[in-house]
Write a protein that holds these residues in place. Sequence first.
Motif, PDB file in Angstrom:
ATOM      1  N   ARG A 246      41.762  10.599 -15.759  1.00 30.93           N
ATOM      2  CA  ARG A 246      43.141   9.504 -15.597  1.00 30.93           C
ATOM      3  C   ARG A 246      43.989   9.373 -16.751  1.00 30.93           C
ATOM      4  O   ARG A 246      45.343   9.157 -16.792  1.00 30.93           O
ATOM      5  N   ILE A 247      43.506   9.682 -18.051  1.00 32.21           N
ATOM      6  CA  ILE A 247      44.168   9.246 -18.994  1.00 32.21           C
ATOM      7  C   ILE A 247      44.601  10.780 -19.938  1.00 32.21           C
ATOM      8  O   ILE A 247      45.097  10.731 -21.255  1.00 32.21           O
ATOM      9  N   ASP A 248      44.112  11.895 -19.299  1.00 33.26           N
ATOM     10  CA  ASP A 248      44.257  13.201 -20.221  1.00 33.26           C
ATOM     11  C   ASP A 248      45.759  13.390 -20.674  1.00 33.26           C
ATOM     12  O   ASP A 248      45.962  13.983 -21.437  1.00 33.26           O
ATOM     13  N   SER A 249      46.710  13.159 -19.582  1.00 28.66           N
ATOM     14  CA  SER A 249      47.938  13.119 -19.882  1.00 28.66           C
ATOM     15  C   SER A 249      48.441  12.219 -20.980  1.00 28.66           C
ATOM     16  O   SER A 249      49.174  12.369 -21.891  1.00 28.66           O
ATOM     17  N   ILE A 250      48.085  10.937 -20.973  1.00 24.80           N
ATOM     18  CA  ILE A 250      48.450   9.987 -21.817  1.00 24.80           C
ATOM     19  C   ILE A 250      47.805  10.468 -23.182  1.00 24.80           C
ATOM     20  O   ILE A 250      48.842  10.166 -24.171  1.00 24.80           O
ATOM     21  N   ILE A 251      46.613  11.020 -23.250  1.00 29.91           N
ATOM     22  CA  ILE A 251      46.288  11.399 -24.367  1.00 29.91           C
ATOM     23  C   ILE A 251      46.962  12.282 -25.203  1.00 29.91           C
ATOM     24  O   ILE A 251      47.350  12.306 -26.558  1.00 29.91           O
ATOM     25  N   ALA A 252      47.650  13.335 -24.474  1.00 24.55           N
ATOM     26  CA  ALA A 252      48.522  14.309 -24.872  1.00 24.55           C
ATOM     27  C   ALA A 252      49.981  13.585 -25.321  1.00 24.55           C
ATOM     28  O   ALA A 252      50.587  14.065 -26.311  1.00 24.55           O
ATOM     29  N   VAL A 253      50.458  12.879 -24.426  1.00 28.84           N
ATOM     30  CA  VAL A 253      51.923  12.485 -24.677  1.00 28.84           C
ATOM     31  C   VAL A 253      52.112  11.516 -25.514  1.00 28.84           C
ATOM     32  O   VAL A 253      53.153  11.451 -26.452  1.00 28.84           O
TER      33      VAL A 253
END
Length: 263
Positions: A246-253
């Motif tokens: 769920r938060i893989d994109s947040i971790i990157a962004v």
Amino acid sequence: MLLRRVITALCLAAIALAGIFLLPVWGLALLFGAAAGAAAYEWSGFLHNPSKAKRLLYVALYLALVALTFMNNGWYAYVVAAAALVWFGLIVLVLIYPRGRALYSRSWLVALVGLLLMLGAWASVVMIRDMPNGQYWVVWMLLLTTATDVGAYFSGRALGRRKLAPSLSPGKTWECAAGGMLSALAICLSLLLWLSSWPAVFAVVVTVGLVVVAVFGDLFESLLKRTSGIKDSGGLLPGHGGVLDRIDSIIAVAPVLAWTLIL
């Protein structure tokens, strides 16, 4: 599946908004630190069949780094910059896959990168929240990653034909990526122009760039799953899989956005 996904997403959104607007900075630091800690536990599963004791030790090490960073404000900018730079390197690894296997097949290196990325994401969220209009910047970031995910999901189901990265994630298509991009631009661009004093062209570049980073964040997790033979990082969130899913994109962004805001 879709109903469970929607219900879970709404619950997570309510918790996130309450944390962003009702909690002080340290409270949000604890909330997101816990989420990133759960993601760190799931990340430890990529370390080639580690024991449960080693996985818990990995989380304890992450929490110790969070505590040290929280007590030393001067560390934030360095951690964020390091995480952002590492993400640019990881994008290269995704692009050249399956070359570079010698790097991401080493458990110690995957462990080190995971600690830096989780710590960097946490530090980025805390740093952004502590900026002027920080609550709105954090919400904007979450809107961008959610719009990208939702737009990609529905456009992929309706139009998906051409594979984006078949050797990494056969379910992802160019139509997914295009739908996520258009959704993020439609929802987030006008809000970004309201939040910032940036010229429109720069705002478009930032939005597009962050969507691209979000897509690669998802693809890098797929790379680690494929390398380690894991199908799902976890099953804590109904309809979404694990917290890391769920938060893989947040971790990157988050580190890239924080770095952009402090430059």
